[in-house]
Design an enzyme around this catalytic site. Sequence first.
Site, mmCIF file in Angstrom:
data_model
loop_
_atom_site.group_PDB
_atom_site.id
_atom_site.type_symbol
_atom_site.label_atom_id
_atom_site.label_comp_id
_atom_site.label_asym_id
_atom_site.label_seq_id
_atom_site.Cartn_x
_atom_site.Cartn_y
_atom_site.Cartn_z
ATOM 1 N N GLU A 36 0.856 -1.197 0.000
ATOM 2 C CA GLU A 36 0.000 0.000 0.000
ATOM 3 C C GLU A 36 0.887 1.241 0.000
ATOM 4 O O GLU A 36 1.774 1.377 0.835
ATOM 5 C CB GLU A 36 -0.925 -0.013 1.217
ATOM 6 C CG GLU A 36 -1.697 1.280 1.443
ATOM 7 C CD GLU A 36 -2.483 1.754 0.232
ATOM 8 O OE1 GLU A 36 -3.249 0.958 -0.330
ATOM 9 O OE2 GLU A 36 -2.301 2.922 -0.177
ATOM 10 N N GLY A 41 -6.761 0.867 3.751
ATOM 11 C CA GLY A 41 -8.209 1.044 3.651
ATOM 12 C C GLY A 41 -8.649 1.659 2.343
ATOM 13 O O GLY A 41 -9.836 1.627 2.011
ATOM 14 N N GLY A 42 -7.702 2.235 1.601
ATOM 15 C CA GLY A 42 -8.024 2.736 0.265
ATOM 16 C C GLY A 42 -8.947 3.943 0.268
ATOM 17 O O GLY A 42 -9.093 4.656 1.274
ATOM 18 N N THR A 43 -9.575 4.145 -0.881
ATOM 19 C CA THR A 43 -10.394 5.333 -1.105
ATOM 20 C C THR A 43 -11.592 5.389 -0.171
ATOM 21 O O THR A 43 -11.897 6.438 0.406
ATOM 22 C CB THR A 43 -10.890 5.339 -2.566
ATOM 23 O OG1 THR A 43 -9.770 5.204 -3.425
ATOM 24 C CG2 THR A 43 -11.642 6.606 -2.886
ATOM 25 N N CYS A 44 -12.286 4.286 -0.041
ATOM 26 C CA CYS A 44 -13.576 4.301 0.667
ATOM 27 C C CYS A 44 -13.406 4.842 2.078
ATOM 28 O O CYS A 44 -14.088 5.779 2.485
ATOM 29 C CB CYS A 44 -14.178 2.904 0.693
ATOM 30 S SG CYS A 44 -15.783 2.866 1.507
ATOM 31 N N HIS A 447 -46.151 -0.726 11.417
ATOM 32 C CA HIS A 447 -46.599 0.651 11.177
ATOM 33 C C HIS A 447 -46.117 1.541 12.304
ATOM 34 O O HIS A 447 -46.181 1.131 13.458
ATOM 35 C CB HIS A 447 -48.126 0.698 11.103
ATOM 36 C CG HIS A 447 -48.656 2.095 10.981
ATOM 37 N ND1 HIS A 447 -48.608 2.782 9.794
ATOM 38 C CD2 HIS A 447 -49.190 2.937 11.904
ATOM 39 C CE1 HIS A 447 -49.113 4.000 9.985
ATOM 40 N NE2 HIS A 447 -49.476 4.105 11.265
#
Length: 463
Positions: A36, A41-44, A447
């Site tokens: 890396e 963790g990269g872009t996200c 509901h």
Amino acid sequence: MDGSNQYQAIIIGSGQGGTPLSMALAGAGLRTALIERTHVGGTCINEGCTPTKTMVASAKVASLARRGAGYGVHTGDIRLDMERVRQRKRDIVDSFRNGSQARLEKTRNLDLILGEASFTGPKSVLVRLNGGGQRVLTSEQIFINAGARPSVPELDGLKDVPFLNSTSIMELDSVPEHLTILGGGYVGLEFGQMFRRFGSRVTIVDSAGRMLRHEDVDVAAEVAAILNQDGIELVMNATAERVTQTGAEIHLTVCTGNECRVLTGSHLLVGTGRVPNTDGLNVSAAGIALDGRGFIQVNEKLETSVAGIFALGDIKGGPAFTHISYDDFRIIRTNLMERGNATTEGRLVPYTLYIDPQLGRIGLTEAQARAQNRHIRVAKMPMTYVARAVEVDESRGFMKAIVDGVDGQILGAAVLGVEGGEIMSMLQLAMMGKLPYTVLRDAVFAHPTLAESLNNLFTHFDS
Ligand SMILES: Cc1cc2nc3c(=O)[nH]c(=O)nc-3n(C[C@H](O)[C@H](O)[C@H](O)COP(=O)(O)OP(=O)(O)OC[C@H]3O[C@@H](n4cnc5c(N)ncnc54)[C@H](O)[C@@H]3O)c2cc1C
């Protein structure tokens, strides 16, 4: 772990596919290297989903605070503290990234190597180590998860002005007075509404005649109406010709045919798409085939043109989403580690545009279904018919589902409404289970949930 450079698996890029893949391969006992160049963790985690959604949350609070009186709750002056917005974002990103990095570092058989990788051959990778020096690693199996980055369009004058991209805009410490955004895709729309809510004037420019070209016309028109209602100026059909700066002002000249005008703002965000990070990988040394736009060509099993080399996530082109990159990992795990036969063929690609209200999308659009000459029925209902949405005073938008006219199965849906991504996921479940729409129409839901709106939606067909 021995210090040799011979591995049984090398992963380039710790994105959404590569990170879990590295742990799975190492967990299976393979000596694995994960390379890396920036942060785990990269872009996200670092520049994409996580930071944007923390900031979207701040923007929502700003919006609700302004609307407080309508709910009978009075607040004082609404002030935006961008440094706090940014710190909150940084803290959450750091915790996600550090958690991910700690898990990687604890994994037996796994070496996390911080540096920039490039191919020297089909089975060898040179790593320029961030700490200095280099290593040449070899492996019979190499997995590329190196992602994409913001593109910089060929625009006269752009290199001479201090423009923002989707990463740098999240590091601002004050609210821009007037944000001009080039590009009306998800980056432009999410940041546009976010900064409008932070207090900026916002102008979004796009060369297309309408925004969200891949969505149905009615969906795109409703999104445009919502953004207009929020006070965002949309300039469509406008090609950017040049950009200049005088003092603190940035001037963007846009033309529609021969008619040109100058849009002046204090900041310019360029959100015109993303380019794959293949240019730094020296893929030609390995013989890996790229498509015309530089994305890695893969087959339905994510195999590249070179035996033993696979590509996952954004770098292979196609839908660029975290959940797709993660599913790419699952396909590879199934095929290589579980002797399965998983492919990308026919997989559902849900996505959510995180404007407010969200646009959740799954399956075919109405236009796509009609283009296939299918016999379809379209159910469509405004969010004002949804009790829960009215109760929380979030009733903008509509929901729409495309149904097969013969067997009643749901072919696709667009939910532009409060928590639209979650409602879309309910419809996705029905599609996965191949349920006809009648099951949702007749189901008993609690509901007042948003989910119960599906009872009502499927009584609102066009024919
Ligand atoms: C602003 C923004 C918002 C987004 N929001 C969403 C969202 O809400 N939902 C969603 O699903 N998706 C979202 N995305 C898209 C999502 O971030 C990506 O689809 C996702 O990160 C998948 O990326 P990936 O796994 O292909 O690689 P990435 O996550 O991009 O990771 C690639 C990694 O490879 C590293 N790398 C690159 N080249 C090299 C090299 N030569 N050597 C070593 N390492 C290298 C990079 O540093 C990077 O860490 C967003 C993206 C952006 C930009």
